[in-house]
Each structure stands twice: as C-alpha cells, then as structure tokens.
Write a protein that holds these residues in place. Structure first.
Motif, mmCIF file in Angstrom:
data_model
loop_
_atom_site.group_PDB
_atom_site.id
_atom_site.type_symbol
_atom_site.label_atom_id
_atom_site.label_comp_id
_atom_site.label_asym_id
_atom_site.label_seq_id
_atom_site.Cartn_x
_atom_site.Cartn_y
_atom_site.Cartn_z
ATOM 1 N N GLU A 37 -21.665 35.749 23.053
ATOM 2 C CA GLU A 37 -21.783 37.197 23.178
ATOM 3 C C GLU A 37 -20.518 37.826 22.649
ATOM 4 O O GLU A 37 -19.439 37.533 23.154
ATOM 5 N N ILE A 40 -19.926 42.967 25.199
ATOM 6 C CA ILE A 40 -20.457 43.009 26.556
ATOM 7 C C ILE A 40 -21.620 43.997 26.586
ATOM 8 O O ILE A 40 -21.540 45.073 26.031
ATOM 9 N N TYR A 100 -31.714 34.346 40.139
ATOM 10 C CA TYR A 100 -30.912 34.781 38.986
ATOM 11 C C TYR A 100 -29.451 34.464 39.267
ATOM 12 O O TYR A 100 -29.056 34.231 40.410
ATOM 13 N N PRO A 102 -26.062 35.965 39.609
ATOM 14 C CA PRO A 102 -25.523 37.330 39.753
ATOM 15 C C PRO A 102 -24.237 37.557 38.964
ATOM 16 O O PRO A 102 -23.966 38.682 38.535
ATOM 17 N N GLU A 103 -23.458 36.506 38.750
ATOM 18 C CA GLU A 103 -22.176 36.659 38.051
ATOM 19 C C GLU A 103 -22.352 37.008 36.580
ATOM 20 O O GLU A 103 -21.407 37.452 35.924
ATOM 21 N N TYR A 104 -23.528 36.723 36.025
ATOM 22 C CA TYR A 104 -23.712 36.879 34.583
ATOM 23 C C TYR A 104 -24.860 37.809 34.228
ATOM 24 O O TYR A 104 -25.302 37.829 33.084
ATOM 25 N N LEU A 105 -25.371 38.526 35.203
ATOM 26 C CA LEU A 105 -26.496 39.421 34.909
ATOM 27 C C LEU A 105 -26.070 40.853 35.223
ATOM 28 O O LEU A 105 -25.591 41.135 36.325
ATOM 29 N N PHE A 106 -26.224 41.728 34.242
ATOM 30 C CA PHE A 106 -25.902 43.127 34.490
ATOM 31 C C PHE A 106 -27.019 43.778 35.297
ATOM 32 O O PHE A 106 -28.197 43.436 35.152
ATOM 33 N N CYS A 107 -26.616 44.751 36.125
ATOM 34 C CA CYS A 107 -27.588 45.468 36.947
ATOM 35 C C CYS A 107 -28.681 46.103 36.094
ATOM 36 O O CYS A 107 -29.834 46.192 36.516
ATOM 37 N N SER A 108 -28.343 46.549 34.887
ATOM 38 C CA SER A 108 -29.338 47.220 34.042
ATOM 39 C C SER A 108 -30.501 46.279 33.723
ATOM 40 O O SER A 108 -31.665 46.693 33.770
ATOM 41 N N PHE A 110 -31.305 43.501 35.465
ATOM 42 C CA PHE A 110 -31.941 43.235 36.755
ATOM 43 C C PHE A 110 -32.892 44.369 37.133
ATOM 44 O O PHE A 110 -34.049 44.129 37.504
ATOM 45 N N ASN A 111 -32.407 45.594 37.031
ATOM 46 C CA ASN A 111 -33.231 46.743 37.425
ATOM 47 C C ASN A 111 -34.510 46.829 36.585
ATOM 48 O O ASN A 111 -35.581 47.147 37.105
ATOM 49 N N PRO A 125 -30.208 35.830 44.533
ATOM 50 C CA PRO A 125 -29.069 35.403 43.725
ATOM 51 C C PRO A 125 -28.756 33.932 43.987
ATOM 52 O O PRO A 125 -28.733 33.507 45.142
#
Lengths: 361, 361
Positions: A37, A40, A100, A102-108, A110-111, A125
């Motif tokens: 990546e 970010i 999932y 949680p350390e590597y997934l953005f809330c966007s 996830f939502n 998580p």
C-alpha cells in the motif's frame, strides 16, 4: 504444512465462520500476493477465508499479479472497494459471524460492509491470528532476513567510511538510504535514525540539520527491506576519542546486550530476557535510564511479535527472530543503544549479525 | 478566518457534539502540527474538537513539537493510544454524539474508544468536513504548491538529459527519486511511474526492469512533496522519431488536454470539465480508450477533492488546484497521458506548469 492450511487450522471456527485478512504483511504471508500500500486509505487487496474456501479480493490493476502469485485462492475483482463482493459472499455462504483484523481495517470499509449486510451478521474483531504464526520463521524466511541484514551491515560499513566531523545527521541518513536502495532493497525497513550528541538521548530522534562533532555519541539505527523481509540494527559510534562518560555508558549497554543475548533460549519468557539485560543497567548508576522494551520480532514487518519488555511474557520458541537492543539515555548528554538480531534455535540462539563494530572498554 | 475557526463554523454541531480528526493532512491543515505517519497502525496524533474547545492528543515523543506548532490547542499526552484520554474528555465534557473520520480511523482505535465509553454515546462517521475546506487554497498554499511543482519540473528536465535507450524504467524512477530528494523535498509525492512501450498502456504501471527503446511511448508521471505540499505532472516522450501511431494518439490527447484546460472556469461542474476533454477522445477512433477520470485536486495530499470524472459534479471555485490529465491506452501497444496542474481563478484558470515538453504534431 502450507501457511494457508496452518492459518485455517489455528482459526477458531467455533467463534466465527469467516475472517477478512486486511493487513498487508498478513496477506502476503498467507497468500504470496505482494502489493504494498503506498497511500493510506487506498487498498489493494484482502483475503476472505472460511473453513473450506479462500478468496483474494483486489482491483483490476492487480488481477494478473494476484492470480499468478496466489494460485491457491479464487481471485475476485472489485471496482470501488471490497464491500460489494464481500456482502455477496457473506450472503451466499450464509456467514453468521464475520471476523476482521481491527488493526488493519479502516472504519470506512467496516461501515460499508456493515451497511450492506444489515443486522443479520455479527462482526467480531480478531487480532494476531496470522501474527502468531508469523512469529516462527522457516528456513527460507531466515535466509531472507539474513540477506536483508547482510545488505544493512554492508551499508553500515560504507557509512563508517562516509561519516565525518561536520556532516549533518540528515546527510548521513540520506547516504544510508541511497546505499540501501542502490543495494537492491525494496525500501528502507524504517526511516533511519542518525542521532548525534544530545539528540541521541531520544530513542526515536529524527535526523536533522545538526552537524556531527567529535567525542560525542552518534546512534545509528537502520534497516533495509529486501524481498519483503526486514532487518534492523543499531550501533553507537564516536568520532575520535570517546569521553569518560561515553566509555562508562557504552560499556554498561554492551554488558546488558551480552546478558540479554545469553538469556535467549527456547522456552524462556520474553520478559525474562528483558529482565536479564535490564537488571545489568538497573544495578548501575544508570538505573532507570533504559526507558523502552528490550526488543521485538522482525520479519515481513520491522516491528512484529514477539515483543520483549518487562510486561510481556511470550514464550520464546525456535525459529523466532528478535532484536536485543538495550540503551541508556541521559537527557542533555546523549545516549547509547546497541542492537543485534537474534534467532532462537533448538539449543539456544544464534546472533545473525556479522558486524563487529563494538568498542571494548 | 483561522482554519480552526472555519472548521468549527462549518461543523454541524446539531448532529454531533465533538469530532475526532485523525487524518494526517487534516490534522496538519487545521492545527499546524506536522508529524507524518511512517508505519500504518502507529499513530502520532489526533485532534479532538468541540464547539468551544480544541485538543491535540499525541505521545510524549512529540509533546514539544505539538506545543510549538499548534499553540491554539491544548496538548494532551497519551501513553498507549488516545482512547483513555478521549474517554475522559467525552465524560468530562458530557459528549452525547461523537463524530469521527472513518477513512482515517482504524477499527482497533474505534473499538477501544467505544469499549471505554459504553453505550452512553452515539458514534457518527463524518466525511469531508476538513477536506471540503482544504479544496480552496489560499495564496500561501498556492505558493507552496507552485514551489513543489517547480522542483518536479526541474527534475523532469534533468531526467530528459538522463534518459536514453537501454536504461531500465527502474533506473529512471530511481534517478527521479534521488533528484527530488536531493532537491530538498520531504519525499516523493507518490511512487513515480516510468512506463515504456506496452507497459504504458497501464495507467498505474510500476517501474520494472524493462529497457526503454526508441520509437515507443514512455509515460513519466512524477511529483514531489515539498514543505508538505504535493505536485503531480505527467509527460509522454519518445526517444528518436515517434511512429505514426504515437503521433496520432499523442495529438488527440494533447487536443483533449487543451480542451479540458480551456473548460476550467469558476462555477463549472467538474463533470463538465471531464466531458470537455473526454468528448475529444470519444469522437475519435480512440473512443473508450480513456478509462479513468480527468483529474483530481492536489494539496497536502496528491489526490484530494475535488475529483474530476464523468460522475462527479462538484462546482469548481477560485482557489482550487486540480490536475487535467487525459490519456489514451491501447493494450499491447502502449499509452499516452499528459498532465498539468491548473489553478481555478476568478476569471478562468491558470496553468501552474512552466514546462513545455509537448510535441506539436
């Protein structure tokens, strides 16, 4: 056993029906698919695993690469993001509990997944499923880490010829970066630290415009990433004769490092290795001047499990590769840190460094 | 008006009582505090804003810098992460609805905050509060963007002297990076694209070991980040005489770029600018070969609002800085892309590029 099979064997399928792997290193480790990546928020891929299915989700730019690098996975291509395909899979496979990282997934992201799925699915998580397995390196990985460290050490030696009075920390750091990159690395493993004089009292100092002087400590903490694998080493040097204080601090750090390395045997708790080194410093006039943990695992990431610190009690096992890096930091004066990479073996440990740029005081 | 005041004026305080700013560029834009995240997952700071209070949360490494760079904020120092301090603030300030930026917040941080707060507080995702204001650049920002572009163009000119038959794409990309870094940049704005021959048919090709040949298209897409601000430019060149196909494709892309730039006036919809350029390509034999949007905003981030594409209808306003970068991509043969940076002015627009490396066919 194949890594994918090992992950699936270790997954707690009673607690969840599927897991989304979104950390770059985890994805590469499990599947072989290797896209770093660069920005970010822009994502290039995910793995979606169930007990008996394995999907790789990416966008069309990486379709050919994904199919070639990760043949054991069914490659699915998304346009905007993974949520549309994921929600389809979750429905088709009747997933009830979705795990999932949680350390590597953005809330966007996830939502968006949650919005598409509604309340029918539970989200849980799950941390360290892949990281725990990544701790133990196989022979190929040890070879790759060693190759990365060899490059780093070669550049460190070049740097010893390059460094001189009056040059700035930034100039030294840029020299290191150029040599590492031109030596074939993917990139630096992390931004190099070149901290001179009082700056060396800060463990995470960033290289600045300060000119390096004689008789003061210069902490050089550097590493390369080569074929994905990282290396990390620290030496503290002094141009011209070291002062009495430098000698005292240095000798104590070296003593602590030796004690830490000697303590590394399979089965020991990581906190006990930390203690072996820390007690050497704490029984000296420099008690309390070693303000960070003793070390960390190194592999696809520069910092990964296991962590070595006073409050960490992970049992060290053969195949782990860790750093042993005690330091003493005295505000206003400076600091000394010495860092080697150490492989836990069946009988004890093996220092992977060949560089012997250590003072004997 | 101060940026912080502008953000607070634009925030919808009826919908939430506080907002957590976690995007690096947003944090820097609003507060002046400038620490770049080097490792995903490690965070160096957050802003927490209510209608009448402004906090900056960071760890002890950055305390002095935060206080000096962001004097309008109350600096709070955390040890493990922001959740402990945040949950305290949420309770003390009786926050009922807590807004966050989903694109820049990892689920792990979100979960920790939520775990501490319990069900008393509602969490709402809020996108683009700061980004919308960042779209309009002030004079200082235009100056910084122009300085970044000047560096990029100088390095592009150096690259024109360096590039030759038989050199690899990677060697050219590394030359560009060295020149940009040694020219004083913070970093590249993004990984440079040097795509030759058939590789140039991929808009996001990564530089590889392919040797550049005569008579084929070479797309060079590059940018620097200087004092935080980015630049982004693309030229397509050809060593020795271009082929007939190159001439045809190139002339059409240049025609489209000129049409796109001519369309930029305040008040126009971004989709109409895209259309002005796209229709030039779509009325040619290359219809359908322009597979991406026409451009994007540039500022603290290389890609930021506004986005220019067929389905985007943001109204362009004076002070916006956008790219205009049409391309034609023909699998197997190659591609041509031309990219300039354009400032929307009161009366029309101003091309910020001074480089005139364009063929006239």
């Amino acid at each position: 056993m194949l890594r994918l099979d090992l992950i699936k064997k270790n997954a707690d399928w009673d607690a969840y029906d599927a897991i989304l792997i979104s950390g770059w290193e985890n994805m590469r480790y499990v599947s072989g698919f290797d896209v770093i990546e660069h920005q970010i928020g822009e994502t290039s891929g995910y793995l979606f695993l169930t007990g008996n299915k394995s999907f790789l989700l990416t966008d069309s730019r990486y379709e050919a690469q994904a199919k070639s690098e990760a043949p054991g996975f069914e490659t699915l291509i998304y346009k905007q993001g993974p949520d549309e395909i994921l929600s389809g899979l979750i429905k088709d496979l009747a997933i009830k509990v979705f795990a999932y990282e949680p350390e590597y997934l953005f809330c966007s992201v996830f939502n968006k997944i949650q919005d598409r799925i509604g309340a029918d699915v539970n989200f849980v998580p799950v941390s360290n499923l892949v990281e725990d397995i990544r701790m133990i390196k196989d022979k190929v990985e040890i070879g790759l880490i060693t190759a990365s460290l060899e490059l780093t050490e070669r550049v460190f030696q070049d740097t010893m010829h390059f460094i001189r009075e009056g040059i700035t920390e930034k100039e030294v750091a840029w020299f290191i970066e150029k040599q590492i990159r031109e030596g074939g690395a993917d990139s630096l493993a992390f931004p190099s630290i070149v901290a001179s004089g009082p700056n060396s009292a800060m463990p995470h100092a960033m290289p600045g415009e300060r000119k390096i002087k004689a008789h003061e400590p210069v902490v050089i903490d550097m590493g390369s990433q080569l074929n994905g694998y990282c290396s990390d080493m620290t030496r503290t040097i002094c141009l011209k004769e070291p002062t009495e204080e430098f000698r005292n601090v240095y000798a104590r750090v070296k003593f602590a490092q030796d004690a830490g390395i000697r303590a590394v045997i399979p089965g020991i708790k990581s906190s006990d290795v930390d203690k072996a080194a820390r007690s050497i410093i704490d029984e000296s006039p420099f008690k309390g001047r070693f303000g960070h943990g003793l070390g960390h695992g190194v592999g696809l990431a520069t910092h990964e499990a296991p962590s070595l610190g006073p409050n960490r009690s992970i049992k060290l096992l053969p195949g782990m590769v860790i750093t042993v890096e005690p330091g003493i930091y005295i505000p206003g004066w400076g600091g000394v840190r010495l860092e080697n990479m150490v492989q836990v073996t069946e009988n004890g440990c093996l220092v992977l460094n060949r560089d012997e740029t250590f003072y004997e005081f």
